[in-house]
Design a protein around this motif. Sequence first.
Motif, PDB file in Angstrom:
ATOM      1  N   GLN A 173      23.425  23.885  33.266  1.00 43.59           N
ATOM      2  CA  GLN A 173      23.502  23.027  32.332  1.00 43.59           C
ATOM      3  C   GLN A 173      24.623  22.389  32.514  1.00 43.59           C
ATOM      4  OE1 GLN A 173      22.179  25.405  28.831  1.00 43.59           O
ATOM      5  NE2 GLN A 173      20.587  23.932  28.602  1.00 43.59           N
ATOM      6  N   ALA A 174      25.924  22.981  32.335  1.00 45.07           N
ATOM      7  CA  ALA A 174      27.157  22.260  32.435  1.00 45.07           C
ATOM      8  C   ALA A 174      27.647  21.634  33.570  1.00 45.07           C
ATOM      9  CB  ALA A 174      28.172  23.455  31.996  1.00 45.07           C
ATOM     10  N   GLY A 175      26.985  21.938  34.870  1.00 45.22           N
ATOM     11  CA  GLY A 175      27.082  21.465  36.174  1.00 45.22           C
ATOM     12  C   GLY A 175      26.256  20.291  36.299  1.00 45.22           C
ATOM     13  N   THR A 176      25.281  20.055  35.309  1.00 48.97           N
ATOM     14  CA  THR A 176      24.495  18.977  35.952  1.00 48.97           C
ATOM     15  C   THR A 176      25.098  17.574  35.623  1.00 48.97           C
ATOM     16  OG1 THR A 176      22.444  20.173  35.262  1.00 48.97           O
ATOM     17  CG2 THR A 176      22.256  17.632  35.130  1.00 48.97           C
ATOM     18  N   PRO A 177      25.913  17.240  34.656  1.00 43.32           N
ATOM     19  CA  PRO A 177      26.413  15.903  34.484  1.00 43.32           C
ATOM     20  C   PRO A 177      27.593  15.867  35.506  1.00 43.32           C
ATOM     21  CG  PRO A 177      27.282  17.472  32.788  1.00 43.32           C
ATOM     22  CD  PRO A 177      26.130  17.898  33.555  1.00 43.32           C
ATOM     23  N   ILE A 178      28.287  16.811  35.964  1.00 44.82           N
ATOM     24  CA  ILE A 178      29.187  16.801  36.953  1.00 44.82           C
ATOM     25  C   ILE A 178      28.424  16.599  38.523  1.00 44.82           C
ATOM     26  CG2 ILE A 178      31.130  18.320  38.351  1.00 44.82           C
ATOM     27  CD1 ILE A 178      31.503  19.980  35.833  1.00 44.82           C
ATOM     28  N   LEU A 179      27.545  16.997  38.705  1.00 45.42           N
ATOM     29  CA  LEU A 179      26.829  16.805  39.882  1.00 45.42           C
ATOM     30  C   LEU A 179      26.376  15.324  40.092  1.00 45.42           C
ATOM     31  CD1 LEU A 179      25.622  18.023  42.347  1.00 45.42           C
ATOM     32  CD2 LEU A 179      23.512  18.564  41.289  1.00 45.42           C
ATOM     33  N   PHE A 180      25.705  14.925  38.899  1.00 46.84           N
ATOM     34  CA  PHE A 180      25.521  13.260  38.938  1.00 46.84           C
ATOM     35  C   PHE A 180      26.740  12.611  39.261  1.00 46.84           C
ATOM     36  CE2 PHE A 180      21.410  14.264  36.266  1.00 46.84           C
ATOM     37  CZ  PHE A 180      20.816  14.093  36.869  1.00 46.84           C
ATOM     38  N   GLY A 221      30.725  24.333  36.398  1.00 49.72           N
ATOM     39  CA  GLY A 221      29.770  24.211  35.443  1.00 49.72           C
ATOM     40  C   GLY A 221      29.945  25.714  34.849  1.00 49.72           C
ATOM     41  N   GLY A 222      29.877  26.773  35.813  1.00 51.79           N
ATOM     42  CA  GLY A 222      29.894  28.072  35.350  1.00 51.79           C
ATOM     43  C   GLY A 222      31.436  28.376  34.756  1.00 51.79           C
ATOM     44  N   VAL A 223      32.541  27.795  35.116  1.00 52.20           N
ATOM     45  CA  VAL A 223      33.824  28.135  34.682  1.00 52.20           C
ATOM     46  C   VAL A 223      33.608  27.439  33.104  1.00 52.20           C
ATOM     47  CG1 VAL A 223      36.255  27.723  34.806  1.00 52.20           C
ATOM     48  CG2 VAL A 223      34.928  28.202  36.812  1.00 52.20           C
ATOM     49  N   MET A 224      33.308  26.305  33.023  1.00 52.83           N
ATOM     50  CA  MET A 224      33.167  25.703  31.656  1.00 52.83           C
ATOM     51  C   MET A 224      32.428  26.597  30.780  1.00 52.83           C
ATOM     52  SD  MET A 224      32.944  21.621  32.522  1.00 52.83           S
ATOM     53  CE  MET A 224      34.353  20.662  32.862  1.00 52.83           C
ATOM     54  N   ALA A 225      31.169  27.056  31.200  1.00 52.50           N
ATOM     55  CA  ALA A 225      30.480  27.878  30.249  1.00 52.50           C
ATOM     56  C   ALA A 225      31.039  29.064  29.992  1.00 52.50           C
ATOM     57  CB  ALA A 225      29.082  28.097  31.090  1.00 52.50           C
ATOM     58  N   PHE A 226      31.675  29.666  30.844  1.00 51.10           N
ATOM     59  CA  PHE A 226      32.368  31.220  30.652  1.00 51.10           C
ATOM     60  C   PHE A 226      33.467  30.663  29.679  1.00 51.10           C
ATOM     61  CE2 PHE A 226      35.613  34.264  31.945  1.00 51.10           C
ATOM     62  CZ  PHE A 226      35.243  35.319  31.726  1.00 51.10           C
ATOM     63  N   GLN A 227      34.376  29.702  29.739  1.00 57.67           N
ATOM     64  CA  GLN A 227      35.401  29.509  28.732  1.00 57.67           C
ATOM     65  C   GLN A 227      34.942  29.319  27.193  1.00 57.67           C
ATOM     66  OE1 GLN A 227      36.826  26.809  26.961  1.00 57.67           O
ATOM     67  NE2 GLN A 227      35.769  24.960  28.166  1.00 57.67           N
ATOM     68  N   VAL A 276      26.631  20.448  45.410  1.00 53.10           N
ATOM     69  CA  VAL A 276      25.837  21.172  44.346  1.00 53.10           C
ATOM     70  C   VAL A 276      26.749  22.483  44.176  1.00 53.10           C
ATOM     71  CG1 VAL A 276      23.578  22.516  44.115  1.00 53.10           C
ATOM     72  CG2 VAL A 276      23.429  20.359  45.407  1.00 53.10           C
ATOM     73  N   ILE A 277      27.274  23.247  45.324  1.00 50.91           N
ATOM     74  CA  ILE A 277      27.919  24.535  44.955  1.00 50.91           C
ATOM     75  C   ILE A 277      29.232  24.102  44.112  1.00 50.91           C
ATOM     76  CG2 ILE A 277      29.291  26.380  46.031  1.00 50.91           C
ATOM     77  CD1 ILE A 277      27.754  25.560  48.661  1.00 50.91           C
ATOM     78  N   GLY A 278      29.894  23.024  44.422  1.00 49.48           N
ATOM     79  CA  GLY A 278      31.072  22.730  43.424  1.00 49.48           C
ATOM     80  C   GLY A 278      30.819  22.427  42.124  1.00 49.48           C
ATOM     81  N   MET A 309      42.124  25.317  29.636  1.00 51.26           N
ATOM     82  CA  MET A 309      42.529  24.811  30.947  1.00 51.26           C
ATOM     83  C   MET A 309      42.020  25.405  31.955  1.00 51.26           C
ATOM     84  SD  MET A 309      46.544  25.697  31.885  1.00 51.26           S
ATOM     85  CE  MET A 309      46.209  27.519  32.110  1.00 51.26           C
ATOM     86  N   LEU A 310      41.184  26.506  32.145  1.00 47.78           N
ATOM     87  CA  LEU A 310      40.448  27.083  33.148  1.00 47.78           C
ATOM     88  C   LEU A 310      39.826  26.024  34.340  1.00 47.78           C
ATOM     89  CD1 LEU A 310      39.049  30.483  31.545  1.00 47.78           C
ATOM     90  CD2 LEU A 310      40.940  30.067  33.390  1.00 47.78           C
ATOM     91  N   PRO A 311      38.996  25.359  33.634  1.00 46.06           N
ATOM     92  CA  PRO A 311      38.126  24.326  34.638  1.00 46.06           C
ATOM     93  C   PRO A 311      39.296  23.526  35.391  1.00 46.06           C
ATOM     94  CG  PRO A 311      37.223  24.210  32.514  1.00 46.06           C
ATOM     95  CD  PRO A 311      38.427  24.816  32.257  1.00 46.06           C
ATOM     96  N   TYR A 312      40.322  22.974  34.728  1.00 50.61           N
ATOM     97  CA  TYR A 312      41.187  21.932  35.444  1.00 50.61           C
ATOM     98  C   TYR A 312      42.026  22.855  36.230  1.00 50.61           C
ATOM     99  CZ  TYR A 312      38.884  19.754  31.543  1.00 50.61           C
ATOM    100  OH  TYR A 312      37.749  19.230  30.897  1.00 50.61           O
ATOM    101  N   ALA A 313      42.522  23.748  35.869  1.00 59.03           N
ATOM    102  CA  ALA A 313      43.409  24.853  36.842  1.00 59.03           C
ATOM    103  C   ALA A 313      42.558  24.879  38.026  1.00 59.03           C
ATOM    104  CB  ALA A 313      43.914  26.041  36.163  1.00 59.03           C
ATOM    105  N   LEU A 314      41.175  25.348  38.009  1.00 60.43           N
ATOM    106  CA  LEU A 314      40.285  25.597  39.179  1.00 60.43           C
ATOM    107  C   LEU A 314      40.261  24.249  39.901  1.00 60.43           C
ATOM    108  CD1 LEU A 314      38.592  27.305  40.753  1.00 60.43           C
ATOM    109  CD2 LEU A 314      36.477  26.661  39.172  1.00 60.43           C
ATOM    110  N   THR A 315      40.294  22.935  39.404  1.00 62.47           N
ATOM    111  CA  THR A 315      40.170  21.712  40.256  1.00 62.47           C
ATOM    112  C   THR A 315      41.537  21.984  40.586  1.00 62.47           C
ATOM    113  OG1 THR A 315      39.208  20.854  38.138  1.00 62.47           O
ATOM    114  CG2 THR A 315      40.215  19.253  39.949  1.00 62.47           C
TER     115      THR A 315
END
Length: 311
Positions: A15-22, A249-255, A242-244, A272-278
Amino acid sequence: MSPELIIALLAAAVQAGTPILFATLGEIVSEKAGVMNLGVEGVIAFSAFAAFITCHLTGSAWLGLLAGGLSGALLCGLHSLVCQVFLGNQVVSGLALTLFGVGLSNFLGTAYVGIATEGFGKIALPFLSDIPVLGPIFFRHDMLVYLCYFSPVAVWFFLNRTSLGLGVRATGEMPAAAAAAGLNPQRLRAFGVMAGGFLCGLGGAYLSLAHTHLWTTGLSGGRGWVAVALVIFAFWRPGRAVIGAFLFGGVMAFQLRLQASGTNVPSSLLLMLPYALTVIVLVFSAARARNAKGGASAAPAALGVNIEPEG
């Protein structure tokens, strides 16, 4: 962590990765046309509001989705106008688009903060949703998640198997050769940028119509910047996007789940976790591009270079 919690976390990652993928797919199309668009964050923010207000006024989630996509195409058309007609700097124009989109959505949406809209509800797909493990993760979502499953294939097919898509790619690689072949590089670039904007707009529409079902300021939450970074991580390939997207999305959901569990880790560090991963992904991708033969050439050759008008 129990298996049920792991499955729930993976479903939340989808779910969290869907808008990022689009948004990532939209940026890939734009950059394949040779135009860098750093305004994705602003496009997502404004499209989220356009989708929300349309659904709120009409009661139709599908009209809201269409409004989100068209508003994204409109904003990116403005970016294309600045860069292709007035030969403005693509980086500066993109940053201005981010400021404009975020600011305009916040200004227009102030009176609607906290108001809910029906949007898209979850629909369990018959038979598929009953598959152990995979069913709860992939097939118990809303229609926009299911739409995102097909989007990478559609973008790949468009760019590699249609004459229009090949023309868009040609303008991103060698505009002069495309013009010599009888194509119109300016028009093809404009189309690529606006088509990419439409996809980004779908990502914004997802946030207000399916993810939150309401309007609030700051709804884009930095997803546009993540999408721009993921284009590099994916080496401009829809399949790798898709992988990215689902990884982030997983990192966002996890935090978010860590915050909800009452962990002692400061919330600012979790955010900060998703953006550190970026940043880590960008460093990894840059290193791989230097070491892998052909990796550095994954970007379109004329990316960021405006086309001088003839005559």
